[in-house]
Write a protein that holds these residues in place. Structure first.
Motif, PDB file in Angstrom:
ATOM      1  N   CYS A 554      -9.188 -13.923  29.367  1.00  0.00           N
ATOM      2  CA  CYS A 554     -10.143 -14.494  30.322  1.00  0.00           C
ATOM      3  C   CYS A 554     -11.305 -15.107  29.552  1.00  0.00           C
ATOM      4  O   CYS A 554     -12.077 -14.380  28.895  1.00  0.00           O
ATOM      5  CB  CYS A 554     -10.658 -13.415  31.272  1.00  0.00           C
ATOM      6  SG  CYS A 554      -9.371 -12.692  32.313  1.00  0.00           S
ATOM      7  N   ASP A 556     -14.602 -16.334  29.709  1.00  0.00           N
ATOM      8  CA  ASP A 556     -15.690 -16.182  30.672  1.00  0.00           C
ATOM      9  C   ASP A 556     -16.889 -17.022  30.268  1.00  0.00           C
ATOM     10  O   ASP A 556     -17.689 -16.634  29.401  1.00  0.00           O
ATOM     11  CB  ASP A 556     -16.086 -14.703  30.789  1.00  0.00           C
ATOM     12  CG  ASP A 556     -14.955 -13.861  31.359  1.00  0.00           C
ATOM     13  OD1 ASP A 556     -14.212 -14.403  32.205  1.00  0.00           O
ATOM     14  OD2 ASP A 556     -14.811 -12.694  30.978  1.00  0.00           O
ATOM     15  N   HIS A 560     -19.154 -17.505  35.181  1.00  0.00           N
ATOM     16  CA  HIS A 560     -18.483 -16.258  35.555  1.00  0.00           C
ATOM     17  C   HIS A 560     -19.481 -15.112  35.736  1.00  0.00           C
ATOM     18  O   HIS A 560     -19.100 -14.059  36.257  1.00  0.00           O
ATOM     19  CB  HIS A 560     -17.463 -15.843  34.481  1.00  0.00           C
ATOM     20  CG  HIS A 560     -16.283 -16.760  34.378  1.00  0.00           C
ATOM     21  ND1 HIS A 560     -16.371 -18.040  33.878  1.00  0.00           N
ATOM     22  CD2 HIS A 560     -14.974 -16.591  34.718  1.00  0.00           C
ATOM     23  CE1 HIS A 560     -15.184 -18.619  33.896  1.00  0.00           C
ATOM     24  NE2 HIS A 560     -14.319 -17.756  34.395  1.00  0.00           N
ATOM     25  N   LEU A 568     -20.598  -9.595  35.330  1.00  0.00           N
ATOM     26  CA  LEU A 568     -19.633 -10.475  35.976  1.00  0.00           C
ATOM     27  C   LEU A 568     -19.913 -10.558  37.473  1.00  0.00           C
ATOM     28  O   LEU A 568     -20.373  -9.585  38.090  1.00  0.00           O
ATOM     29  CB  LEU A 568     -18.211  -9.961  35.768  1.00  0.00           C
ATOM     30  CG  LEU A 568     -17.549 -10.236  34.418  1.00  0.00           C
ATOM     31  CD1 LEU A 568     -16.242  -9.470  34.324  1.00  0.00           C
ATOM     32  CD2 LEU A 568     -17.312 -11.720  34.203  1.00  0.00           C
ATOM     33  N   GLU A 572     -15.041 -12.215  40.008  1.00  0.00           N
ATOM     34  CA  GLU A 572     -14.395 -12.097  38.697  1.00  0.00           C
ATOM     35  C   GLU A 572     -14.027 -10.651  38.391  1.00  0.00           C
ATOM     36  O   GLU A 572     -12.960 -10.371  37.822  1.00  0.00           O
ATOM     37  CB  GLU A 572     -15.306 -12.654  37.610  1.00  0.00           C
ATOM     38  CG  GLU A 572     -15.672 -14.116  37.778  1.00  0.00           C
ATOM     39  CD  GLU A 572     -14.470 -15.043  37.720  1.00  0.00           C
ATOM     40  OE1 GLU A 572     -13.459 -14.656  37.103  1.00  0.00           O
ATOM     41  OE2 GLU A 572     -14.540 -16.142  38.287  1.00  0.00           O
ATOM     42  N   GLN A 588     -11.166  -9.853  27.706  1.00  0.00           N
ATOM     43  CA  GLN A 588     -12.289 -10.698  28.094  1.00  0.00           C
ATOM     44  C   GLN A 588     -12.945 -11.302  26.859  1.00  0.00           C
ATOM     45  O   GLN A 588     -13.228 -10.596  25.867  1.00  0.00           O
ATOM     46  CB  GLN A 588     -13.323  -9.881  28.871  1.00  0.00           C
ATOM     47  CG  GLN A 588     -12.826  -9.425  30.229  1.00  0.00           C
ATOM     48  CD  GLN A 588     -13.882  -8.669  31.014  1.00  0.00           C
ATOM     49  OE1 GLN A 588     -13.616  -7.608  31.575  1.00  0.00           O
ATOM     50  NE2 GLN A 588     -15.087  -9.223  31.051  1.00  0.00           N
ATOM     51  N   PRO A 590     -16.248 -13.295  26.486  1.00  0.00           N
ATOM     52  CA  PRO A 590     -17.448 -13.852  27.125  1.00  0.00           C
ATOM     53  C   PRO A 590     -18.115 -14.903  26.247  1.00  0.00           C
ATOM     54  O   PRO A 590     -18.052 -14.854  25.011  1.00  0.00           O
ATOM     55  CB  PRO A 590     -18.346 -12.630  27.302  1.00  0.00           C
ATOM     56  CG  PRO A 590     -17.908 -11.668  26.270  1.00  0.00           C
ATOM     57  CD  PRO A 590     -16.447 -11.908  26.041  1.00  0.00           C
TER      58      PRO A 590
END
Length: 620
Positions: A554, A556, A560, A568, A572, A588, A590
């Motif tokens: 993901c 992000d 997000h 989040l 999400e 994840q 980020p």
């Protein structure tokens, strides 16, 4: 010579007096006496007269009492016979009143204006300074509007011509121009020739920095009424006013800030970001003195204008929690709606709102309850008093279930699953065929957003509530994918982040052994999917039929997360929970971690630390 205020007060007094006299008797408006307080040759009216002493009602035929002498005494004593008690008593000073309809009263008022009053006042104003003359003419036009004279009235047309002649000469103050524009708009609308000339004359006055804060606000209000974007002069006036207001924004009062923001909203001035940000700064300074209604106006305008600043949030966090207990419930829902739209996750505000909800939820409408619950769910905030809050919400749903609009109810239940709270009792009622029919009977067919919310509710009951045995959402109502233009359920992959990791990821895996933008059977979109065989080796794309385990990366980006924290968003967080329940290993990545990496070597090491511990976990 009398001042403008004296002249205007004289006209109003004459109007009110004539209206009162005409209501008493239509024959009073005639020659025989002057109406007081009217300068010069005013309209002559006859004053109310006492119609004579009438001690008893005419239906009472009792004779008028006469004195009676009592014999046997040296002094005569006068005794009056007492009239029958049944007769109604009328004051001997009460004039006979005959009711008159409003049309006749309007005729009497019009006769006052159509006499010599207006010409006399206009002649008295002729030698006055331009500002005083403009104020006097505006007052007279205002009196005409107040007492129902239309734009086609000879008096109004005479005053309109006087105004146009005066406007051609110029040298009129901003306040007087605003006054003229306001009353002319009230009489004739935005197409009024006076309004057009007023706006044409306004730019020069504003450009000379002659407008005070009060006057600038009045100009904005006038433009909001009759602004024509196709007019170059009005466009120039608005641009000049924006620049002038930026220079004096530090002098604006709280009410003026809210009024200017409302005017910018009506004028659709979203592009004037500089002025809006200055107004936000001023609103932050004055936040403690805003009334509830002013805060609602400010936040409502900013939501549509699409602007926010951390300074305003800080002011809200400082001053709002202490006043929520006594404020208008509409203010609370507006604050939460603003925080949601700006993606601001504020612990002080949300905690105060939750505590207030626990204590005073009964005071709130179902729509206000929905707005507060939805904001907390979508911003992924679980308050410290969450158990009491959801108990209160369950109580409200139990007692006022039928009061909730079907779509508002779906919004509330959908927000709850973002916080891992599953109101199964009410979910079963939502999936009930009767409720679905009621939802469809609201008018338009079920929109895609409502269907997607119902689908996600269905997924939550299926994936996270294995013990739920109630009704299910019929398959024909399920959506095939959650991605949409409004990004209500998931945010698209961040293209810039993908470009950053594409090269390092290929080097790490030894080739392009992954796929992007994969839609799962449940409808979620996976940014980057990597497949592994039963031994934990990464599979190339042609061998994905041998997949034993799946990994979802993901990416992000900023969209997000909440705008002011690294939490989040609720949608999400829910998506990731569901992917894990479906068997994906979620990794994840980020943006705030990836942005710190400067070299490709650092990026490769970062991805290895994120991905390979997951692969090793599969092999255990």
């Amino acid at each position: 010579m009398k001042s403008v205020s004296c002249l205007s007060s004289s006209v109003r007094a004459a109007c009110h007096h004539t209206s009162a006299c005409s209501l008493l008797n239509p024959s009073l408006v005639r020659s025989g006496g002057r109406c007081p307080n009217v300068p010069g040759r005013g309209v002559v009216v006859q004053q109310p007269r006492v119609t004579g002493v009438r001690p008893y009602h005419r239906m009472n035929s009792a004779p008028v009492p006469s004195p009676v002498s009592l014999r046997g005494h040296d002094v005569h004593q006068v005794v009056r016979r007492t009239p029958p008690a049944a007769g109604p008593h009328l004051s001997p000073y009460r004039p006979h009143i005959k009711q008159q309809d409003s049309a006749a009263a309007g005729v009497s008022i019009q006769s006052l204006f159509e006499g010599d009053v207006i010409p006399e006042l206009c002649s008295r104003l002729a030698d006055s300074p331009s500002k005083d003359r403009a104020e006097g003419l505006a007052t007279l036009l205002g009196a005409c509007a107040e007492f129902g004279l239309g734009a086609q009235s000879p008096v109004v047309q005479r005053l309109t011509q006087e105004c146009l002649l005066l406007l051609c000469k110029g040298d009129i103050g901003v306040a007087q121009l605003c006054h003229l524009g306001e009353v002319a708009h009230k009489l004739e609308g935005s197409k009024s020739a006076v309004v057009t000339e007023v706006l044409n004359s306004m730019a020069a006055a504003v450009e000379e920095d002659a407008a005070s804060p009060d006057e600038a606000v009045r100009v904005y209000a006038l433009l909001a009424l009759c602004y024509d974007p196709t007019s170059q002069r009005q466009t120039f006036l608005l641009s000049t006013l924006h620049r002038h207001t930026q220079r004096l924004v530090h002098r604006l009062k709280a009410s003026q800030v809210s009024e200017v923001l409302q005017a910018l909203l009506k004028l659709q001035q979203r592009q004037n970001i500089s002025l809006v940000l200055r107004l936000i700064h001023r609103a932050s300074q004055l936040f403690s003195v805003f009334s509830d209604d002013e805060i609602i106006k400010v936040l409502s305008a900013l939501m549509i204008l699409g602007q926010h600043h951390a300074e305003l949030l800080a002011a809200m966090e400082k001053h709002l929690p202490g006043r929520l207990g006594e404020c208008d419930p509409e203010l609370i829902s507006t604050v939460m709606e603003y925080c949601l739209q700006m993606r601001c996750r504020s612990e002080p505000i949300f905690e105060a709102v939750a505590e207030n909800f626990v204590r005073h939820a009964e005071r709130h409408t179902t729509l206000q309850i929905a707005k507060q619950t939805v904001a907390m769910g979508r911003l992924n905030y679980l308050p410290q008093c969450s158990s009491q809050m959801f108990q209160k919400l369950e109580s409200i749903l139990s007692t006022r279930f039928s009061q909730f609009q079907p779509r508002s109810l779906i919004e509330v239940l959908h927000a709850c699953i973002h916080l891992e709270r599953f109101p199964l009792n009410y979910t079963s009622q939502v999936f009930n065929p009767y409720f679905l029919q009621r939802l469809q009977a609201q008018g338009d067919p079920l929109d895609r957003k409502a269907l997607a919310q119902l689908t996600q509710l269905h997924l939550s009951t299926s994936l996270e509530c294995k013990h739920y045995c109630g009704p299910k959402l019929p398959p024909f109502l399920h959506v095939n994918k959650f991605s949409s233009m409004d990004q209500a359920f998931e945010t698209p992959m961040n293209g810039l982040m993908y470009k950053l990791i594409k090269g390092p990821l290929i080097r790490l895996l030894g080739g392009k052994f992954y796929s992007t933008t994969i839609i799962t059977p449940s409808g979620y979109t996976i940014d980057v999917e990597i497949c592994l065989d039963e031994d934990g080796y990464v599979l190339p794309l042609p061998q994905w039929d041998r997949t034993d385990r799946r990994m979802a990366l993901c990416l992000d980006g900023k969209a997000h997360f909440c705008s002011n924290t690294q939490h989040l968003l609720g949608k999400e967080a829910t998506k990731r929970r569901h992917l894990r329940r479906m068997g994906y290993e979620v990794v994840q990545i980020p943006h705030f971690e990836l942005e710190k990496l400067r070299t490709q070597k650092e990026q490769i090491q970062y991805l290895q630390n994120k991905i390979f511990p997951t692969i090793f976990k599969f092999n255990r």
